[in-house]
Design a protein around this motif. Structure first.
Motif, PDB file in Angstrom:
ATOM      1  N   GLY A   1       5.121  39.307  62.527  1.00 24.64           N
ATOM      2  CA  GLY A   1       4.994  40.158  63.703  1.00 24.64           C
ATOM      3  C   GLY A   1       4.440  39.422  64.892  1.00 24.64           C
ATOM      4  O   GLY A   1       3.679  39.980  65.685  1.00 24.64           O
TER       5      GLY A   1
ATOM      6  N   ARG B   1       9.295  37.309  62.397  1.00 21.41           N
ATOM      7  CA  ARG B   1       9.600  38.726  62.158  1.00 21.41           C
ATOM      8  C   ARG B   1       8.661  39.317  61.101  1.00 21.41           C
ATOM      9  O   ARG B   1       8.147  40.420  61.253  1.00 21.41           O
ATOM     10  CB  ARG B   1      11.051  38.868  61.715  1.00 21.41           C
ATOM     11  CG  ARG B   1      11.492  40.322  61.516  1.00 21.41           C
ATOM     12  CD  ARG B   1      12.967  40.415  61.171  1.00 21.41           C
ATOM     13  NE  ARG B   1      13.274  39.808  59.882  1.00 21.41           N
ATOM     14  CZ  ARG B   1      13.924  38.668  59.711  1.00 21.41           C
ATOM     15  NH1 ARG B   1      14.325  37.984  60.774  1.00 21.41           N
ATOM     16  NH2 ARG B   1      14.171  38.197  58.503  1.00 21.41           N
ATOM     17  N   THR B   2       8.423  38.577  60.023  1.00 20.53           N
ATOM     18  CA  THR B   2       7.590  39.091  58.935  1.00 20.53           C
ATOM     19  C   THR B   2       6.128  39.160  59.344  1.00 20.53           C
ATOM     20  O   THR B   2       5.412  40.105  58.992  1.00 20.53           O
ATOM     21  CB  THR B   2       7.750  38.211  57.678  1.00 20.53           C
ATOM     22  OG1 THR B   2       9.140  38.089  57.363  1.00 20.53           O
ATOM     23  CG2 THR B   2       7.025  38.811  56.490  1.00 20.53           C
TER      24      THR B   2
ATOM     25  N   GLU C   1      12.359  32.157  62.398  1.00 22.30           N
ATOM     26  CA  GLU C   1      12.695  33.540  62.762  1.00 22.30           C
ATOM     27  C   GLU C   1      12.161  34.515  61.703  1.00 22.30           C
ATOM     28  O   GLU C   1      11.592  35.553  62.035  1.00 22.30           O
ATOM     29  CB  GLU C   1      14.208  33.698  62.889  1.00 22.30           C
ATOM     30  CG  GLU C   1      14.644  35.119  63.240  1.00 22.30           C
ATOM     31  CD  GLU C   1      16.157  35.286  63.242  1.00 22.30           C
ATOM     32  OE1 GLU C   1      16.610  36.399  63.532  1.00 22.30           O
ATOM     33  OE2 GLU C   1      16.864  34.300  62.935  1.00 22.30           O
ATOM     34  N   TRP C   2      12.330  34.162  60.419  1.00 20.57           N
ATOM     35  CA  TRP C   2      11.832  35.028  59.354  1.00 20.57           C
ATOM     36  C   TRP C   2      10.307  35.120  59.410  1.00 20.57           C
ATOM     37  O   TRP C   2       9.736  36.213  59.272  1.00 20.57           O
ATOM     38  CB  TRP C   2      12.270  34.487  57.987  1.00 20.57           C
ATOM     39  CG  TRP C   2      11.852  35.352  56.831  1.00 20.57           C
ATOM     40  CD1 TRP C   2      12.532  36.399  56.293  1.00 20.57           C
ATOM     41  CD2 TRP C   2      10.622  35.245  56.082  1.00 20.57           C
ATOM     42  NE1 TRP C   2      11.812  36.964  55.256  1.00 20.57           N
ATOM     43  CE2 TRP C   2      10.633  36.281  55.098  1.00 20.57           C
ATOM     44  CE3 TRP C   2       9.522  34.393  56.135  1.00 20.57           C
ATOM     45  CZ2 TRP C   2       9.591  36.467  54.193  1.00 20.57           C
ATOM     46  CZ3 TRP C   2       8.473  34.584  55.240  1.00 20.57           C
ATOM     47  CH2 TRP C   2       8.515  35.603  54.278  1.00 20.57           C
TER      48      TRP C   2
END
Length: 350
Positions: A162, A159-160, A155-156
């Motif tokens: 994109g 998200r990071t 997930e990180w």
């Protein structure tokens, strides 16, 4: 053919699409790597086709890493919910290597140039750029290993970077035993992956859209002078890398002077805006030869979160991995090895 494009005009009752040419309703998406985006576009074009009994709909994916097999699966799912009269007038198109293929059928000879014209028209207007997420995710893992050493979740990473979860999974899969997978599903590199880093170096110019500038006046400004002028201009999304960035992280770097200025420009999913170069120094002109001496070099940072660090005096520092790539790209191999040894020693001490 392009002169016949009637984009978002005409008496149609349906939602606006990117272009309508005759009875063809065309939606173009650049660099899509998530099936949910395809699904949304397909449904929206299906609504438009359903409102117009003579229209045919085309969802065109340009520069997309999604495979035909995955698109066929998505098409089969759509076939279970769409009316047959609408489904028979829809096509998903994949534009790769200058060729347009389609699902369930390739566009005919008449539609091929029409679709190609719409793609080029939209490409010229769209402020988009394709992101190599395998490059970005490996760079993020290296950055994490060389700094905090903390494992991260998918997930990180998504998200990071994109990107989507499938893009993260595709990027992690080739790393195999290099990755330590924790019981809580977090991952971290076990060691510095030299072979994978060599791959980063090999693709760095393309993945970072590197642009080089050389002074044409015969009296070039110093890198430090350009930095002072940049601080006054304060363009958005700029960070300092290269030699100056490496010296920030490792003051003991063995190099006298700064042969050039390396900048990182945060450009997630869009083209780099280099308008600030003219304001910075009109004598700087773009050069295409990667071996020619450059006074200033700009690299795109494509991930959603740039991972820049604050810098006193304004602007920002780019991350250590970007600085390491810059040193290699500048052919400062001895300094790159010294800088990496310093980063590895800090990581191992931790």
């Amino acid at each position: 053919m392009r002169g016949n494009l009637n984009q978002n005009k005409g008496p149609q009752r349906h939602r606006e699409v990117d272009a309508r040419v005759g009875n063809a309703l065309i939606e173009v998406k650049f660099g899509v790597d998530a099936l949910r985006t395809v699904r949304t576009s397909l449904m929206e074009v299906a609504y438009a086709v359903g409102e117009d009994p003579v229209a045919r709909g085309y969802v065109v994916l340009a520069d997309s890493p999604i495979t035909r097999e995955r698109l066929w699966d998505e098409w089969k799912r759509a076939a279970t919910v769409l009316r047959k009269d609408v489904l028979h007038r829809l096509t998903i198109c994949l534009h790769t290597g200058g060729r347009i293929s389609g699902i369930p059928h390739d566009p005919d000879g008449k539609m091929q140039p029409i679709l190609a014209g719409v793609i080029e028209t939209k490409r010229g207007k769209a402020n988009t750029a394709r992101t190599d997420y395998s490059f970005v995710i490996l760079k993020l893992l290296l950055h994490r290993w060389l700094t905090s050493g903390e494992p991260v979740t998918s997930e990180w990473l998504a998200r990071t970077a994109g990107c989507s979860y499938p893009a993260v999974a595709r990027a992690l899969s080739p790393l195999g035993s290099l990755l330590e997978r924790r019981s809580d599903r977090r991952v971290v590199l076990r060691w510095f992956p030299k072979e994978e880093f060599a791959r980063l170096l090999a693709t760095s110019d393309r993945a970072r859209s590197t642009v080089r500038f050389a002074d044409q006046s015969g009296q070039p400004r110093s890198a430090e002078s350009h930095v002072r002028r940049l601080e006054k201009l304060n363009p958005p999304g700029i960070a300092i890398g290269g030699v100056l960035g490496a010296k920030h992280y490792y003051p003991g770097l063995d190099l006298v002077g700064t042969p050039r200025l390396d900048l990182s420009l945060h450009s997630p999913g869009k083209r780099m805006n280099l308008d600030f170069i003219e304001k910075l120094d009109p004598a700087l002109k773009r050069i295409d030869d990667p071996r020619a001496p450059a006074n200033l070099v700009v690299h795109a940072v494509r991930q959603a979160d740039a991972q820049f660090s604050p810098r006193s005096g304004g602007l920002a520092w780019t991350d250590p991995v970007e600085c390491l790539l810059d040193l290699h790209e500048a052919r400062l191999e001895a300094q790159a090895v010294q800088f990496l040894n310093h980063l590895e020693a800090k990581a191992q001490a931790r």
